[in-house]
Design a protein around this motif. Structure first.
Motif, mmCIF file in Angstrom:
data_model
loop_
_atom_site.group_PDB
_atom_site.id
_atom_site.type_symbol
_atom_site.label_atom_id
_atom_site.label_comp_id
_atom_site.label_asym_id
_atom_site.label_seq_id
_atom_site.Cartn_x
_atom_site.Cartn_y
_atom_site.Cartn_z
ATOM 1 N N PRO A 327 7.042 -0.428 7.075
ATOM 2 C CA PRO A 327 6.553 -1.249 6.629
ATOM 3 C C PRO A 327 5.556 -0.119 5.368
ATOM 4 O O PRO A 327 5.677 -0.660 4.466
ATOM 5 C CB PRO A 327 6.028 -2.017 6.780
ATOM 6 N N LEU A 331 6.382 -0.385 1.120
ATOM 7 C CA LEU A 331 5.506 -0.715 0.834
ATOM 8 C C LEU A 331 5.293 0.144 -0.717
ATOM 9 O O LEU A 331 4.947 0.138 -1.700
ATOM 10 C CB LEU A 331 4.272 -1.056 1.383
ATOM 11 N N THR A 334 7.715 0.821 -3.045
ATOM 12 C CA THR A 334 7.207 0.035 -4.468
ATOM 13 C C THR A 334 6.413 -0.806 -4.828
ATOM 14 O O THR A 334 6.411 -0.450 -6.335
ATOM 15 C CB THR A 334 7.200 -1.751 -3.267
ATOM 16 N N LEU A 335 5.299 0.168 -4.596
ATOM 17 C CA LEU A 335 3.744 0.785 -5.120
ATOM 18 C C LEU A 335 4.073 1.638 -6.794
ATOM 19 O O LEU A 335 3.615 1.190 -7.665
ATOM 20 C CB LEU A 335 3.278 0.612 -4.219
ATOM 21 N N GLY A 366 0.627 3.893 -3.708
ATOM 22 C CA GLY A 366 1.891 4.270 -3.218
ATOM 23 C C GLY A 366 3.028 5.347 -2.481
ATOM 24 O O GLY A 366 3.089 6.251 -1.294
ATOM 25 N N TYR A 370 3.456 6.274 1.468
ATOM 26 C CA TYR A 370 4.740 6.588 1.855
ATOM 27 C C TYR A 370 4.463 8.380 2.630
ATOM 28 O O TYR A 370 5.183 8.530 3.580
ATOM 29 C CB TYR A 370 5.426 7.372 0.706
ATOM 30 N N ALA A 444 12.698 2.632 -2.036
ATOM 31 C CA ALA A 444 11.336 1.938 -0.760
ATOM 32 C C ALA A 444 13.193 0.074 -0.365
ATOM 33 O O ALA A 444 13.025 0.361 0.899
ATOM 34 C CB ALA A 444 11.051 0.009 -1.766
#
Length: 468
Positions: A327, A331, A334-335, A366, A370, A444
């Motif tokens: 997750p 996320l 995506t950010l 983001g 990661y 993502a």
């Protein structure tokens, strides 16, 4: 010396070495406008200034890990530091762009030996119960080094000169070399073979494709040179995959990719670095070339993006032990994609800096989400004795993402715009950033393929059942 003291020394030495070698991925970005004028370089020369390092770095990473397994990780770590330090001095002395590119390529050789060994040396020195936290810190340091490269480069260029970007590595290397020889424990791994045919095919294939991407706009995509380079590169990579399937001791065991977590995490890494490297390459130049800021001012304006890992990565590393990396990585990517698309939407020659702050912060958060869990996710998908090759593969794949990101986004930039005026720069920057955002968004989606439960946990559970 107590076990705790040994662990602290190991963490300190490997962290500084990792920071130094990773920093050189993008430390030159804010210096590119100055280098372009000082060494009379064109866009392809600037691309190779970045890619000469990242390409040799990526291609040789897996071999660097194998050299450590065969000849001793501490010994090769010291040798890698010596190569990197000497090449840094050569880069600082560059009288031409060609000399600088060659020195950067040799730097990449040293970095390729050092970087994977920092992870395997550190992993062996850390107790199992603190593994997630320490590897999260390792990922945060790596991410921070990549992220603040433009700021460090800008500060050094403005405060002294662009040559000092490389001179600063020399005293650090000279201190680390004896410390590593004295304080690190020697160890070897199970993989004591060198896959030289695989190395040659991978190197030739990647070089051919990157050469074609870098020079395509300059000489024409239908030209004999570009068609030959891209075709030969693709053929060499296909032969590399065929060889790796048959090699008795492959440099990249393709069976790792049967594990869904390993495949998904590496796909996400490639796509993340593709979008991030290519975007930073162009944005660091935008603030100087278009908006007239100095190198330091340009680096400072990217700081809301690059500073976020300092605050977010440690939290994300601790969270990854509880909820897993899936997750967080999804996320984070995506950010990052959202931030890049936002930057593309608001970018213009006269855009006020305040409009860039929020997308920079979003991108930075983001990036940190990661970076923190990715190392633990990858290593948890293989057995302990396979960590060296797995970490080398992950580092190689993400660095290749950076190589292709710079080449492809610079190609998009050159197709739609250029350096002629501020508006033509933005005309190329906007579509390039949109492409980068789309690629990271695909990353993502790839991250969602990571299993909620790591493969190693499954293996341990199976072993526990077998013992009962």
């Amino acid at each position: 010396m107590s076990a705790r003291t040994k662990t602290l020394w190991t963490f300190a030495i490997t962290s500084v070495a990792l920071f130094m070698t990773t920093l050189d991925n993008l430390v030159v970005t804010t210096a590119l406008p100055v280098i372009r004028k000082d060494l009379n370089a064109d866009l392809s020369g600037l691309e190779w200034t970045v890619n000469a390092y990242t390409l040799t770095f990526a291609v040789l990473l897996i071999t660097g890990a194998a050299l450590g397994d065969r000849f001793g990780r501490r010994r090769m770590f010291v040798i890698g530091l010596a190569i990197f330090t000497g090449a840094s001095a050569a880069a600082a002395l560059s009288p031409s762009i060609e000399w600088l590119i060659a020195a950067r390529a040799v730097q990449g050789v040293g970095g390729a030996i050092v970087t994977p060994l920092t992870l395997t040396i550190l992993s062996a020195a850390v107790p199992a119960e603190r593994r997630g936290l320490v590897l999260g810190a390792w990922g945060g340091i790596s991410g921070l080094a990549v992220a603040i490269g433009p700021l460090v480069g800008g500060a050094v260029v403005e405060g002294i000169s662009w040559q000092w970007i490389f001179w600063l590595n020399v005293p650090i290397g000279l201190v680390l070399i004896p410390l590593a020889a004295l304080r690190l424990r020697e160890s070897r791994g199970p993989n004591d073979s060198l896959d030289l045919p695989g190395l040659g095919l991978a190197s030739a294939g990647l070089f051919g494709i990157v050469w074609g991407l870098v020079r395509g706009n300059q000489v024409g995509w239908a030209s004999t040179e570009i068609v030959f380079a891209l075709t030969a590169g693709a053929v060499a990579l296909a032969l590399f995959l065929l060889w790796e399937l048959r090699a008795p001791e492959p440099m990249l065991p393709l069976r790792y990719f049967r594990n869904r977590t390993f495949s998904a995490a590496n796909a996400a890494s490639f796509l993340m670095f593709f979008g991030m490297f290519g975007s930073i390459f162009l944005l660091a130049q935008f603030f100087q070339t278009v908006q007239g800021y100095s190198p330091l001012q340009a680096g400072l304006r990217i700081l809301p993006w690059t500073a976020m890992p300092i605050f977010v990565a440690p939290i994300a590393g601790a969270l990854s032990d509880r909820i897993g990396g899936r997750p967080l990585m999804a996320l984070g990517l995506t950010l990052q994609a959202t931030g890049l698309a936002w930057l593309a939407a608001v970018g213009s020659p006269t855009t006020a800096y305040s409009e860039f702050v929020i997308p920079f912060v979003i991108s930075g958060i983001g990036m940190a989400l990661y970076f923190a869990p990715v190392a633990n996710v990858v290593l948890s998908s293989v057995r302990p004795e396979e960590e060296g090759q797995a970490s080398g593969a992950n580092n190689a794949i993400r660095e290749l993402g950076g190589v292709f990101g710079v080449a492809v986004l610079a190609s998009v930039f050159a197709h739609y715009g250029g350096y002629r005026t501020g508006q033509t720069f933005v005309d190329g920057l906007q579509p390039a950033l949109y492409v980068g955002a789309g690629v990271v968004a695909a990353g993502a989606v790839a991250a969602l393929g990571i299993r909620r439960r790591h493969r190693r946990e499954e293996l341990e559970a199976q072993e526990a059942v077998a013992l009962t």
